[in-house]
Scaffold this active site. Structure first.
Site, PDB file in Angstrom:
ATOM      1  CG  HIS A   1     -10.338 -21.603  11.140  1.00 42.37           C
ATOM      2  ND1 HIS A   1     -10.953 -22.630  10.461  1.00 42.37           N
ATOM      3  CD2 HIS A   1     -11.311 -20.667  11.373  1.00 42.37           C
ATOM      4  CE1 HIS A   1     -12.231 -22.349  10.309  1.00 42.37           C
ATOM      5  NE2 HIS A   1     -12.475 -21.163  10.856  1.00 42.37           N
TER       6      HIS A   1
ATOM      7  CB  CYS B   1      -8.283 -25.340   7.512  1.00 47.52           C
ATOM      8  SG  CYS B   1      -8.528 -25.033   9.274  1.00 47.52           S
TER       9      CYS B   1
ATOM     10  CG  ASP C   1      -0.228   0.068   2.516  1.00 47.66           C
ATOM     11  OD1 ASP C   1       0.998   0.251   2.524  1.00 47.66           O
ATOM     12  OD2 ASP C   1      -0.895  -0.057   3.561  1.00 47.66           O
ATOM     13  CB  SER C   2       0.266   4.690  -0.838  1.00 49.08           C
ATOM     14  OG  SER C   2      -0.778   5.123   0.026  1.00 49.08           O
TER      15      SER C   2
ATOM     16  CB  CYS D   1     -13.496 -25.535   8.104  1.00 48.80           C
ATOM     17  SG  CYS D   1     -11.872 -24.877   7.674  1.00 48.80           S
TER      18      CYS D   1
ATOM     19  CG  PHE E   1      -5.774   3.705   5.848  1.00 42.29           C
ATOM     20  CD1 PHE E   1      -6.998   4.351   5.754  1.00 42.29           C
ATOM     21  CD2 PHE E   1      -5.610   2.749   6.841  1.00 42.29           C
ATOM     22  CE1 PHE E   1      -8.041   4.042   6.625  1.00 42.29           C
ATOM     23  CE2 PHE E   1      -6.646   2.436   7.711  1.00 42.29           C
ATOM     24  CZ  PHE E   1      -7.861   3.087   7.602  1.00 42.29           C
TER      25      PHE E   1
ATOM     26  CB  CYS F   1     -11.291 -27.511  10.929  1.00 48.86           C
ATOM     27  SG  CYS F   1     -11.793 -25.828  11.402  1.00 48.86           S
TER      28      CYS F   1
ATOM     29  CG  ASP G   1      -6.094  -4.799   1.964  1.00 52.25           C
ATOM     30  OD1 ASP G   1      -6.719  -3.982   1.252  1.00 52.25           O
ATOM     31  OD2 ASP G   1      -5.631  -4.502   3.093  1.00 52.25           O
TER      32      ASP G   1
END
Lengths: 372, 372
Positions: free
Chosen positions: B334, B305, B92-93, B303, B96, B308, B265
């Site tokens: 997760h 993953c 990002d720049s 799930c 923010f 899980c 994001d």
């Protein structure tokens, strides 16, 4: 199932090669056991530990009894299932933590009253109670409730600790019924050789499948510790595993093996990682130090672990300075790998009849205060 | 090298399927980008991220500029090498963060003066300076320095932010020379439709390879955000990637895709993990809650993953209560997997011409305050 097999004794030292078989697999000795105090070796997964070479880990009875409780872990199917660990596991008795962490202790021949370090609640540990807890946790190896005398202590205090340790070991053995779990005895006696002799004779007489040496690495000098180890050697039966509790610095592992020790445990690798310090083949490296800020070498150029293959000191220092969890995780991984790999090198040296040469080389490389 | 290819547009919504090619590999869109603020997606390794399905991650220019500094990262060979990440990367720049984290801000047409949130030191960001930093970091995609108006803000404040964002985008484009890095423009305008139109026209006129929608998910209502997304849709060129900045709740990802967004994001998955909260197919689960204490089910039974498949809510709650790092690590894994898998399901739904049905089913399952 528990079986220790002594495979070789070094010709020029007390160093031994062996193997321990449990319901959860077989591992070679001498072995270092990473410590999963609260049913987790801090920041690492079981897969990390296996990849780093662990065949057995330790969990703390005192901590798990207080939180989440032995009943919950029993409901989960035991501590292996609870934490997803599929290999060997040992639980300590909680005695050491009762004496070092909790408040309001009052000990009698019956047991020890203490208050939780978490919420101050009161609890009473007896040998029978600890056996009940350890059997619920269900590790492959359980430890007897022992009494670790304060440090420094008088001869009388050490003597009382030995007497209670013997009486409690007898009660532990009587209360322990779980056949898939081996119960180890613990020898006390502080730095007093005659008390060590007496404790060893009394504990060995009960015929446990393995013996731990407790009450060392608690404040005495290294020379005192090595002297006691040398003294203990002929007192323990050759065909049983020998476990030196709470010891895990690289130099103490090498010296412990030299004195005939088969098993070790210590929180050191994950504890120093939290402070940004890593083991290397030439001594400790304080990753946090400014000297690492533009150092793009790995922690240890001789190390082949995941962390040393992929990350620079500069990146790790950045993570430490930025307070990032990944610092703790990566340095913990390296440190655990480092100790497990050290034990592997030691086993290979014993197998190759060159352990004394290995020890001499290790000591030469690890002179205190060597710069990295 | 940077190439966005639009592969399909949904017949019944603005949802799109595409692909982005970079020097560090190709990933499908719509895609969620986990955020590695300080060159680490908190608690996770690059291998974890790849296993969880990440094809691109984000790093923060503001944070890396302040610590460890862009020069150090350039010396390390760029942020990819510095952190051992081999796939797509976007920076990002820093705009923010300058507005949300730092103190003592003073903005002029030239740039913005701010003080570091770490040590109070003063710094001046101009479009040229930010381009210099982002080119040193060397991500595949860099962002223009924009001005995010405060929330809530007046029409006049939002208008000034749009004007400066346009002027700074022009200066960024002129200062950006690195050919292996794509520079995206950012559209501002807060919740004012005419300002969004103006900003989009001015930014698109400069012909960037991709366009971000900034200044949303910063305090406005969800209805306002969705209204602006609907308004933005015809204003952005069809054949360029569209990136909605800072958005990452499951419901906003689904709605963002519905409105034609290709990239997202957000720090949400790792941030809520730190507080013991996990995403599930039926809403959030507060693992810390007592209701999980004896719950031996996984976080989410739907799930697949690693977490899980291997750990219970009861174990994870124990880790959270005990303050163990592994809690943060496992729940982060997760949560990141969950969002990346959600995007995969969304892409499959678009490919199978059933995105609207998928969205309806998602909304039905994720009613607010549903119990797990």
């Amino acid at each position: 199932m528990y079986q220790f097999t002594l495979k070789k004794t070094d010709a020029l030292s007390h160093a031994r090669l062996g193997e321990i078989e449990t319901w959860h697999g077989t591992f070679p000795t001498p072995m270092f056991m990473p410590v999963g105090t609260q049913a987790t070796v801090k920041s690492l997964t079981p897969e990390d530990l296996v990849e780093a070479g662990a065949g057995i880990i330790l969990a703390n009875t005192y901590h798990l009894y207080l939180r989440p409780g032995a009943d919950l872990i029993e409901k989960a199917g035991g501590v292996h299932r609870f934490m997803n660990w599929k290999q060997g596991m040992l639980t300590d008795s909680g005695g050491f933590q009762v004496f070092s962490l909790s408040g309001l202790r009052k000990m009698t021949d019956e047991g020890v009253l203490f208050s939780s370090h978490i919420d101050g609640s009161r609890h009473f540990f007896t040998p029978e109670k600890v056996m009940e807890i350890e059997q619920k946790l269900g590790a492959d190896i359980a430890m007897c409730l022992d009494v670790c005398a304060p440090v420094p202590c008088t001869y009388e205090e050490a003597k009382l600790a030995v007497e209670r340790t013997t009486a409690w070991a007898r009660r532990c053995k009587a209360a322990h019924t779980r056949e898939d779990q081996a119960l180890f005895g613990i020898v006390q006696g502080n730095i007093f050789e005659d008390l060590r002799t007496r404790s060893a004779e009394e504990i060995v007489e009960m015929d446990f499948p393995g013996y731990a040496i407790g009450g060392l690495s608690v404040g005495e000098t290294k020379d005192e510790m090595y002297r006691i180890l040398e003294h203990m050697h002929p007192l323990l039966p050759r065909e049983k595993a020998r476990y030196l509790m709470g010891v895990g610095s690289p130099e103490d592992l090498v010296e412990g093996v030299y004195h005939g020790i088969d098993m070790f445990d210590c929180v050191l690798p994950t504890r120093i990682a939290r402070h940004g310090t890593a083991f290397t083949h030439t001594g400790k490296l304080v990753v946090r130090n400014a000297s690492c800020s533009e150092d793009f070498r790995p922690i240890d150029e001789e190390c082949h672990c995941y962390v040393c293959r992929n990350y620079s000191r500069a990146y790790l220092r950045h993570l430490v300075k930025a307070g990032e969890i990944l610092a703790h995780r990566l340095i913990s991984y390296h440190n655990v790998y480092f100790l497990l790999n050290l034990m592997k090198e030691i086993r290979e040296a014993i197998a190759g009849d060159r352990f004394l040469a290995y020890r001499a080389e290790f000591q030469e490389k690890n002179r205190p205060f060597r710069k990295n």
